[in-house]
Structures are given as structure tokens and as C-alpha cells.
Motif scaffolding. Structure first.
Motif, mmCIF file in Angstrom:
data_model
loop_
_atom_site.group_PDB
_atom_site.id
_atom_site.type_symbol
_atom_site.label_atom_id
_atom_site.label_comp_id
_atom_site.label_asym_id
_atom_site.label_seq_id
_atom_site.Cartn_x
_atom_site.Cartn_y
_atom_site.Cartn_z
ATOM 1 N N GLU A 149 -28.252 -25.821 -32.756
ATOM 2 C CA GLU A 149 -27.913 -25.287 -31.951
ATOM 3 C C GLU A 149 -25.631 -24.872 -32.203
ATOM 4 O O GLU A 149 -25.319 -24.124 -33.468
ATOM 5 N N GLY A 150 -25.384 -26.311 -31.912
ATOM 6 C CA GLY A 150 -24.063 -26.693 -31.831
ATOM 7 C C GLY A 150 -23.701 -26.361 -33.236
ATOM 8 O O GLY A 150 -22.402 -26.066 -33.975
ATOM 9 N N GLU A 151 -24.600 -27.811 -34.312
ATOM 10 C CA GLU A 151 -24.145 -26.772 -35.842
ATOM 11 C C GLU A 151 -23.740 -26.103 -36.416
ATOM 12 O O GLU A 151 -23.278 -25.365 -36.956
ATOM 13 N N SER A 152 -25.555 -25.395 -35.646
ATOM 14 C CA SER A 152 -25.195 -24.381 -37.035
ATOM 15 C C SER A 152 -23.893 -23.354 -36.175
ATOM 16 O O SER A 152 -23.188 -22.865 -37.336
ATOM 17 N N LEU A 153 -23.080 -23.116 -35.032
ATOM 18 C CA LEU A 153 -21.968 -22.515 -34.846
ATOM 19 C C LEU A 153 -20.811 -22.777 -35.334
ATOM 20 O O LEU A 153 -19.607 -22.426 -35.981
ATOM 21 N N VAL A 154 -20.720 -24.349 -35.290
ATOM 22 C CA VAL A 154 -19.708 -25.200 -36.469
ATOM 23 C C VAL A 154 -19.674 -24.581 -37.709
ATOM 24 O O VAL A 154 -18.529 -24.412 -38.022
ATOM 25 N N ASN A 155 -20.892 -24.899 -37.820
ATOM 26 C CA ASN A 155 -20.871 -25.461 -39.630
ATOM 27 C C ASN A 155 -20.789 -23.744 -39.924
ATOM 28 O O ASN A 155 -20.169 -22.987 -41.224
ATOM 29 N N ASP A 156 -20.739 -22.299 -39.153
ATOM 30 C CA ASP A 156 -20.278 -21.327 -39.413
ATOM 31 C C ASP A 156 -18.922 -21.119 -39.985
ATOM 32 O O ASP A 156 -18.752 -20.954 -41.189
ATOM 33 N N GLY A 157 -18.043 -21.945 -39.218
ATOM 34 C CA GLY A 157 -16.481 -21.845 -39.517
ATOM 35 C C GLY A 157 -16.563 -22.649 -40.443
ATOM 36 O O GLY A 157 -15.659 -21.756 -41.444
ATOM 37 N N VAL A 158 -17.478 -23.338 -41.098
ATOM 38 C CA VAL A 158 -16.775 -24.397 -42.058
ATOM 39 C C VAL A 158 -16.969 -23.970 -43.395
ATOM 40 O O VAL A 158 -16.420 -23.645 -44.330
ATOM 41 N N ALA A 159 -18.633 -23.781 -43.186
ATOM 42 C CA ALA A 159 -19.450 -22.690 -44.830
ATOM 43 C C ALA A 159 -17.806 -21.267 -44.823
ATOM 44 O O ALA A 159 -17.857 -21.191 -46.035
ATOM 45 N N LEU A 160 -17.605 -20.439 -44.116
ATOM 46 C CA LEU A 160 -16.720 -19.466 -44.435
ATOM 47 C C LEU A 160 -15.384 -19.868 -44.741
ATOM 48 O O LEU A 160 -14.877 -18.944 -45.311
ATOM 49 N N THR A 161 -14.617 -21.161 -43.774
ATOM 50 C CA THR A 161 -13.493 -21.597 -44.716
ATOM 51 C C THR A 161 -13.462 -21.377 -46.222
ATOM 52 O O THR A 161 -12.824 -21.145 -46.851
ATOM 53 N N MET A 162 -14.413 -22.471 -46.407
ATOM 54 C CA MET A 162 -14.802 -22.641 -47.717
ATOM 55 C C MET A 162 -14.378 -21.422 -48.479
ATOM 56 O O MET A 162 -14.596 -21.786 -49.831
ATOM 57 N N PHE A 163 -15.658 -20.377 -48.078
ATOM 58 C CA PHE A 163 -16.143 -19.053 -48.747
ATOM 59 C C PHE A 163 -14.704 -18.785 -48.809
ATOM 60 O O PHE A 163 -14.198 -17.521 -49.731
ATOM 61 N N ALA A 164 -13.634 -18.993 -48.066
ATOM 62 C CA ALA A 164 -12.896 -18.077 -48.419
ATOM 63 C C ALA A 164 -11.299 -18.420 -49.712
ATOM 64 O O ALA A 164 -10.981 -17.835 -50.003
ATOM 65 N N LEU A 165 -11.591 -19.950 -49.261
ATOM 66 C CA LEU A 165 -11.435 -20.974 -49.571
ATOM 67 C C LEU A 165 -11.974 -20.864 -51.459
ATOM 68 O O LEU A 165 -10.646 -20.525 -52.770
ATOM 69 N N ALA A 166 -13.020 -20.643 -51.941
ATOM 70 C CA ALA A 166 -13.885 -20.024 -52.938
ATOM 71 C C ALA A 166 -13.336 -18.786 -53.665
ATOM 72 O O ALA A 166 -12.921 -18.353 -54.763
ATOM 73 N N LEU A 167 -12.811 -17.885 -52.694
ATOM 74 C CA LEU A 167 -12.449 -16.595 -53.706
ATOM 75 C C LEU A 167 -11.234 -16.407 -53.816
ATOM 76 O O LEU A 167 -10.986 -15.517 -54.364
ATOM 77 N N THR A 168 -10.168 -17.489 -53.351
ATOM 78 C CA THR A 168 -8.937 -17.775 -53.899
ATOM 79 C C THR A 168 -8.506 -18.279 -54.897
ATOM 80 O O THR A 168 -8.152 -17.477 -56.388
ATOM 81 N N MET A 169 -10.262 -19.243 -55.244
ATOM 82 C CA MET A 169 -9.583 -19.860 -56.527
ATOM 83 C C MET A 169 -10.545 -18.552 -57.802
ATOM 84 O O MET A 169 -10.067 -18.757 -58.852
ATOM 85 N N LEU A 170 -10.908 -17.603 -57.570
ATOM 86 C CA LEU A 170 -11.478 -16.310 -58.276
ATOM 87 C C LEU A 170 -10.388 -15.707 -58.877
ATOM 88 O O LEU A 170 -9.932 -14.727 -59.710
ATOM 89 N N GLN A 171 -9.567 -15.780 -58.003
ATOM 90 C CA GLN A 171 -7.769 -14.808 -58.328
ATOM 91 C C GLN A 171 -6.999 -15.287 -58.681
ATOM 92 O O GLN A 171 -6.782 -15.025 -59.172
#
Length: 516
Positions: A149-171
Motif C-alpha cells: 500500500e505504501g509503495e503504491s501511494l508513493v509510486n503514484d507521485g513518482v509516475a505522475l512526475t515522470m508523466f509531467a516530464l514526458a508531456l513537456t518533452m512532447l512540447q
């Protein structure tokens, strides 16, 4: 547009009810049924053409889901296993996202790096609900549940931070230095904003005594954390996690008991609706997504890419938990046994968060239909392939500790009731309550204590004993209550209030049988 939204809402409501009914009757995964029903609903005229804006998915669905997970986490256990949780969440999420991006980049010609990383970020975080529900039911070690449960909670934040970076790379084109600075700004800023908001709400909530207003504020809190942070260019999901975890640590002091019971029920229903709606939305869009890639030049690469990504997602996690984790010489890792690491690896099921991220990929992004389709296949594959096998795996490994867990909880119940009885005696001795009032409370708590001690002594009531008598008494009272209402002896409000008291009594009886 209004008619379309009405049709969409009605279709989703029907799908939720039907899926829940079929799931319980035939013991099938509810998420799979929701996707299939959404697929059927998409054939209804006027429904299949509705496209939910991607940014709306991320803004509406994600904040409450993340906040709920953080708020109801186990704070003490999470702190004790913070090292395994953080290392698993950061390292495994980053490695999984990068490996998926490399695999997709190698099999899909011409796919932009940002698009490949966006898919990696979408499928990297795990959803613990399907896994931990099975693990808890079978009574597996509590520490295993805490880490998942703890891993799932933290990895949501990590994944979404990477996702935001990926969207920046698309632009735009970005350098490694710019990416590092941007990540630092997003992460640190999100954490700081979350702490500040948590402090403010923590001071505000005790001043609000009305249960309805408290629930409204609890619903507004994740959006107050997520949306302003995103507008400031910070990590909204990290801010939401911080607020949820901070307030969750102090929830007993923030809300009165009646508000806590109502609030927990409200959030359970809300999270169920949000997660279920995401699966229905996937089913509604999956035909459009499929048609969007069918006939495209990348179509021949799709089957191989899907299989490769599923293999990477499952394989990387298994290798990481079984092989890499023992190499990390941390004290808290050393006590995790091989069979626990194996279950941790196999419990990496993807779910609602993956769908929310995938469906939020901008419509104009290169290969969006392909990315959503692959993410959907990963979710369905893990739900069908891993979730049903968790229970047999736990039994095979002998990891059930249900009797120990139940006894531990019952002992705690006994201690709580004994402390309440002792306090009643103290209040009566100090003349703070009269003896008649004290005796009423003594009888109430002694009755509960007797039921708890019966469980501890393993003297469970047989079906024909007291349990059946109490059931019959409640049933008789319900029948009499209905009769009084039909004969106009009581009003609807009185009937509703008394029926609620009987519901609470029956709930106490059931909980007393299960855990004291």
C-alpha cells in the motif's frame, strides 16, 4: 451535449450496478466486467461518440483517489517500513517506466521519446486494491500489506512526475540539466505546498463542527491541493499525498466520531464510483482507440509491442523484488523473506491510476490511441492473469495468519473495553456521574466485553444459540416497526430513526461475531 452527458451518466450507472451484481454472483473480477459493459454501452447510439476531455480525467479522478489512499494509510507501520517503501517506489517505478519506454521505442518506429516515456509512466505505478483485498482476506503478514500500500501511494507521485516530464518533452526539446532542475522544482515545490496547505486545513477543520460541512471540506481538500499546485507548475499529486498523509495522522483529533463514521462511508462510496467509472470509460473508448490504430502503419507492430510491454511490466517487477532487493543492504530489507518478496513481485497489479494517466494523454499527442490501447491491455492482463492467482499463491506459500490477526485485534478490543469500564468507575467515584448513569454504561460495556472474551476463549456461539436469538429479536423489532408505521402510529422520521438504530445494533452484532 446535455443529452449525451445524460446518456453517458445513465449508462455508467447501469454498468456499475450490473457489474457489481454479476461479480458477486459469478465470482468474476468486477473491473473486467465494467470494461466489457462499457464496451457494450459504446454501441448505443449517441454514447460511443462522446469523448471525455483527457485533462478532465486527470483533474477530476486522480486527486480524490490519491488523497483517499494517503489519508487511510497506516501511519506507524508506513514510517517503520519507510525505507523499503521509498526505495521500491522510486527505483522500481523509474526502472519500469524507462524499460517500457525503451521497449516501445524499439518496436514502434518513429515514436517520440516523450510519448514512449508517457506510456512508461502510465503503466509503472501499481494499484494495491485488487492485491491487498485478497491478501488481507487471507490474513497474510500485515507488513506485506503495508509495503504494498505504501509503495503504491508513493509510486503514484513518482509516475505522475515522470508523466509531467514526458508531456513537456512532447512540447519542446529539453536537456538533461533542464530535466533535473525541473524535477527538483516540481518535487520540492509540491511537497512544500502540500505541507503548508495541510497545516492550514489541520487548523481549520477542528473549528467546523457540522458533519455535513466537514465532509464537504474533506471532499474539497484534494482539489485544493492538486489544482493550485499544478497551476503553479508543481507536483499536484505529491501535494495531495502530503495533505492526505498529514491529515490522516491526526484524523482522530480533527473529526468527531459521528463525522468519522459518515465520512468514511462517503469516501468508500466515492472511491468505488470513481474507480469503477474509469473502467467503464475505458470500455467506452476502447473501440475508438482500436479503430484509431487499425490500418495505421504501426498496426503490424501492435501485437508484439503489447506482449513485450506486458512482459516488461511483470518481469521487471519480479526480477527487482526477487534479485535486486536482496542486494540492497538495508536493515529493513534484510528481514523480508523470499516468499514475501515473491508475492510482492506478483502483486504488481495495474488499475485505476494507470487508466487515469493513460486516458489523460493529450488528444493531439503522437500515437495516443496506441498508448491508451497498450495501457488498457496491461491493466486487463494483470487483472486477469495475476489477481485471480494471488489467493492460491498465498495458500501454497503458507502465508495466511488469519487466526493470529483476529486474536490480536480481539485482544486490543478487550483492552479498550476494560479501560472504558475502569474510567466509568473513576467518574462514579469522583461523583462526576451519578451511579444510575454509571450502571447503565457498565452494563453496556460489560455486554460487549463478554462477547469479546467469548471469542478469546474460542467459545463461539453456535447457530442455534444466542447469536440466532439476537437475530430473531432484531427481525421481530423490524416487523413491529413496519407494523406501527403502516397503522399510522409513528411518522416516517421516527420509523427511519428507529430503523437506523436497529441497523447499528445488527452491525455491532456482526462485528462482534467476526472480531469481538
Amino acid at each position: 451535449m446535455t443529452d449525451e452527458l445524460f446518456i453517458l451518466g445513465a449508462a455508467i450507472a447501469v454498468a456499475l450496478v450490473v457489474a457489481r451484481t454479476l461479480s458477486r454472483r459469478f465470482n468474476l473480477p468486477e473491473a473486467i466486467l465494467l470494461v466489457l459493459l462499457g464496451l457494450l454501452v459504446s454501441a448505443i447510439p449517441g454514447v460511443g461518440s462522446i469523448n471525455v476531455p483527457p485533462e478532465l480525467v486527470l483533474t477530476v479522478f486522480l486527486p480524490p483517489l490519491v488523497y483517499h489512499a494517503a489519508f487511510f494509510s497506516a501511519p506507524r507501520e508506513t514510517r517503520e517500513d519507510a525505507v523499503p517503501i521509498v526505495i521500491m517506489a522510486f527505483s522500481l517505478t523509474c526502472v519500469t517506466a524507462l524499460c517500457v519506454a525503451l521497449a516501445v521505442g524499439a518496436t514502434v518506429p518513429g515514436l517520440a521519446v516523450g510519448a514512449a516515456l508517457a506510456l512508461g509512466a502510465a503503466v509503472a505505478p501499481t494499484d494495491p486494491v485488487a492485491a491487498t483485498s485478497v491478501i488481507k482476506r487471507l490474513g497474510a503478514p500485515r507488513r506485506l500489506v503495508t509495503i504494498l500500500e505504501g509503495e503504491s501511494l508513493v509510486n503514484d507521485g513518482v509516475a505522475l512526475t515522470m508523466f509531467a516530464l514526458a508531456l513537456t518533452m512532447l512540447q519542446q526539446e529539453i536537456t538533461a540539466g533542464f530535466a533535473a532542475l525541473e524535477l527538483l522544482h516540481v518535487v520540492v515545490g509540491g511537497l512544500a505546498y502540500g505541507l503548508a496547505l495541510a497545516w492550514v486545513i489541520g487548523r481549520l477543520r477542528p473549528l467546523i463542527r457540522d458533519p455535513g460541512a466537514q465532509i464537504v471540506l474533506s471532499l474539497a481538500t484534494p482539489f485544493l491541493a492538486y489544482i493550485p499546485a499544478e497551476h503553479l507548475g508543481l507536483s499536484g499529486v505529491l501535494a495531495t499525498i502530503v495533505v492526505g498523509f498529514y491529515l490522516g495522522l491526526r484524523r482522530d483529533g480533527l473529526l468527531q466520531p459521528a463525522s468519522r463514521l459518515t465520512g468514511e462511508m462517503f469516501w468508500e462510496v466515492l472511491v468505488f464510483l470513481l474507480e469503477s467509472t474509469l473502467f467503464v470509460l475505458l470500455g467506452l473508448q476502447i473501440l475508438d482507440v482500436f479503430h484509431g490504430i487499425e490500418g495505421d502503419r504501426i498496426w503490424p507492430h501492435v501485437p508484439l509491442t503489447v506482449l513485450l510491454v506486458i512482459g516488461v511490466v511483470v518481469g521487471v517487477r519480479m526480477v527487482w523484488t526477487i534479485v535486486v532487493v536482496p542486494l540492497l543492504r538495508f536493515r529493513r530489507f534484510a528481514t523480508i523473506e523470499f516468499k514475501e518478496r515473491f508475492v510482492m513481485g506478483w502483486a504488481g497489479i495495474r488499475g485505476a491510476i494507470t487508466l487515469a494517466i493513460a486516458l489523460s494523454i493529450p488528444a493531439e499527442a503522437q500515437g495516443r490511441n496506441l498508448l491508451v490501447f497498450i495501457a488498457a491491455c496491461v491493466v486487463l492482463a494483470t487483472l486477469l492473469g495475476q489477481a485471480p492467482t494471488l489467493a492460491p499463491l498465498l495458500r501454497k506459500l503458507g502465508m495466511g495468519e488469519s487466526e493470529k490477526e483476529m486474536k490480536e485485534e480481539t485482544v486490543a478490543r478487550e483492552a479498550l473495553l476494560e479501560s472504558a469500564l475502569a474510567r466509568i468507575d473513576e467518574l462514579a467515584a469522583d461523583d462526576e456521574v451519578d451511579e444510575r448513569t454509571a450502571e447503565v454504561y457498565r452494563q453496556l460495556f460489560e455486554l460487549r466485553l463478554d462477547r469479546v472474551r467469548e471469542v478469546l476463549d474460542d467459545e463461539r456461539e453456535p447457530e442455534h444459540g444466542k447469536g440466532r436469538i439476537r437475530r430473531e429479536l432484531i427481525r421481530a423489532q423490524r416487523k413491529k416497526l413496519d407494523d406501527l408505521y403502516e397503522r399510522r402510529k409513528i411518522s416516517a422520521d421516527a420509523r427511519r430513526k428507529l430503523a437506523h438504530e436497529l441497523d447499528l445494533e445488527e452491525r455491532r452484532r456482526v462485528s462482534g461475531t467476526q472480531g469481538g
